[in-house]
Design a protein around this motif. Structure first.
Motif, PDB file in Angstrom:
ATOM      1  N   VAL A 168       0.836  -1.200   0.000  1.00 36.24           N
ATOM      2  CA  VAL A 168       0.000   0.000   0.000  1.00 36.24           C
ATOM      3  C   VAL A 168       0.871   1.251   0.000  1.00 36.24           C
ATOM      4  O   VAL A 168       0.660   2.186  -0.781  1.00 36.24           O
ATOM      5  N   ALA A 227      -6.750  -2.435   2.152  1.00 41.12           N
ATOM      6  CA  ALA A 227      -6.616  -1.329   3.106  1.00 41.12           C
ATOM      7  C   ALA A 227      -7.901  -0.528   3.146  1.00 41.12           C
ATOM      8  O   ALA A 227      -8.577  -0.375   2.127  1.00 41.12           O
ATOM      9  N   TYR A 237      -4.640  -3.355   6.260  1.00 43.03           N
ATOM     10  CA  TYR A 237      -4.050  -2.086   6.688  1.00 43.03           C
ATOM     11  C   TYR A 237      -5.120  -1.003   6.826  1.00 43.03           C
ATOM     12  O   TYR A 237      -6.154  -1.040   6.162  1.00 43.03           O
ATOM     13  N   ASN A 238      -4.806  -0.046   7.669  1.00 42.49           N
ATOM     14  CA  ASN A 238      -5.672   1.103   7.854  1.00 42.49           C
ATOM     15  C   ASN A 238      -4.867   2.371   7.553  1.00 42.49           C
ATOM     16  O   ASN A 238      -3.710   2.490   7.966  1.00 42.49           O
ATOM     17  N   ILE A 269       0.032   4.804   7.633  1.00 44.17           N
ATOM     18  CA  ILE A 269      -0.433   3.459   7.258  1.00 44.17           C
ATOM     19  C   ILE A 269       0.014   2.475   8.332  1.00 44.17           C
ATOM     20  O   ILE A 269       1.211   2.372   8.626  1.00 44.17           O
TER      21      ILE A 269
END
Length: 384
Positions: free
Chosen positions: A69, A170, A128-129, A104
């Motif tokens: 990401v 994500a 992932y956030n 991230i």
């Protein structure tokens, strides 16, 4: 005579041919009819291309950089990563120089029984956030476009290409952390550009038409019969235009401030700095008006010659929209134009609280253009 009937069609075509020749002999007509539309088509065509959107961002020092990401965001065309940190990064964020700071992080343990059941059923949540930190100084529309369209599009593309078997690799947190900053309004971008537009138009076109007319009507020649010397003739005529345009600049800034809440960070002090910058820009731009007035052979050639200098700047110097909207190969050209540096200096002084000394690079480039202009004007200016 009666045997040779007048050919109406032949006469009509003769008039048509003469009319076309007259039009083609007028450079200003050709420029306004063909040149302007083509330039606008090219400019907006560039903006509409794949590299037409550009956002400045930064990554939080705690950001997880060992994931796909991060790398796809980092390498996406249209993303410009700022590598500053600490106080410098905070200052850029507060002043709206960057859209957002991205953090991230890998998602932690599943938070609920429902999440556990979803995991067992193969419906794994996002790995992932992405958390965004922005500022009140950032244009809300710009932030929304970046978050909900541009960044979401990057994640969607990554999902389809690399992770087709998961809902999303994500997720983007909808809650954007906002740091205090001056509220950015559209007028804070538009007014400096429109003031620069006004100053340049009046300087180049006004001076060119004025001195060409004075020369053609032999007014300058008649001045020679008076005791006044040549430099004072030019200064007298130029000063009247400077005074008028400075009044115009005052009116534009005052109306923008009181009617549309244009930002003057330091109040009257900022106003005075803007007026000095406007005066300097007027002097620089008038040099190119003198060049046009000296080179023009007829009055109809003045608009074409003046637009060779002014039109690219109206479109490419951040007058109507940010130069970051243009392709990377075009931006270096945008950044050498004098109007670009006037617009940047004025926005920095008005909104960010910079002073004239801190804008020395912008002012320096404008002065270089001024030296070039007046050196050329001395060579081409004509009195008769």
């Amino acid at each position: 005579m009666s045997g040779n009937k007048y050919n109406q069609l032949k006469a009509m075509f003769a008039i048509t041919r003469a009319g076309l020749q007259s039009i083609m002999r007028s450079p200003s007509t050709v420029m306004f009819s063909i040149g302007f539309p083509m330039v606008f088509i090219l400019v907006f065509g560039f903006m509409g291309g794949g590299s037409g959107v550009s956002f400045k961002i930064a990554f939080d020092p705690a950001c997880d950089t060992n994931n796909a990401v991060y790398h796809i965001i980092q390498n996406t065309p249209g993303i410009k990563t700022v590598t500053k940190s600490g106080k410098e990064l905070q200052e850029d964020l507060e002043k709206g120089r960057i859209v957002a700071v991205l953090n991230i992080q890998k998602n932690g343990k599943l938070a609920s029984a429902a999440d556990s059941m979803a995991f067992l059923n193969g419906n794994k949540g996002a790995d992932y956030n992405i958390q965004l930190k922005s500022s009140e100084a950032v244009n809300p529309q710009t932030l929304a476009t970046f978050q909900n369209i541009f960044l979401a599009g990057i994640i969607n593309k990554l999902n389809k290409g690399t992770y087709p078997n998961v809902p999303t690799v994500a997720d983007i947190s909808p809650d954007v952390q906002k740091v205090p900053g001056r509220i950015y309004r559209t007028i804070d971008f538009i007014l400096p550009g429109q003031l620069g537009f006004s100053l340049m138009s009046a300087s180049v076109f006004g001076v060119a038409f004025l001195f060409f007319s004075l020369r053609q009507q032999l007014v300058l020649k008649r001045f020679f019969a008076t005791p006044i010397t040549r430099p004072y003739i030019i200064l007298g005529e130029a000063l009247s235009r400077v005074i008028f345009q400075m009044i115009t600049a005052v009116v534009i800034v005052v109306i923008g401030t009181f009617a549309f809440h244009f930002t003057l960070v330091k109040g009257f002090e900022t106003f005075l700095e803007i007026m000095f910058l406007s005066f300097l820009a007027l002097i620089v731009f008038m040099g190119y008006g003198f060049i046009v007035s000296g080179l023009a052979k007829t009055e109809s050639t003045i608009p074409m010659m003046a637009n060779i200098f002014t039109l690219p700047q109206f479109l490419l110097a951040g007058t109507f929209f940010s130069i970051d909207a243009f392709p990377a190969w075009l931006q270096p050209l945008c950044r050498i134009l004098p109007l670009t540096h006037f617009n940047e200096a004025m926005r920095n002084i008005a909104f960010e609280g910079a002073n004239l000394i801190s804008c020395w690079q912008n002012i320096g480039v404008m002065l270089i253009w001024g030296v070039i202009a007046y050196a050329a004007a001395v060579k081409v200016f004509k009195w008769e």
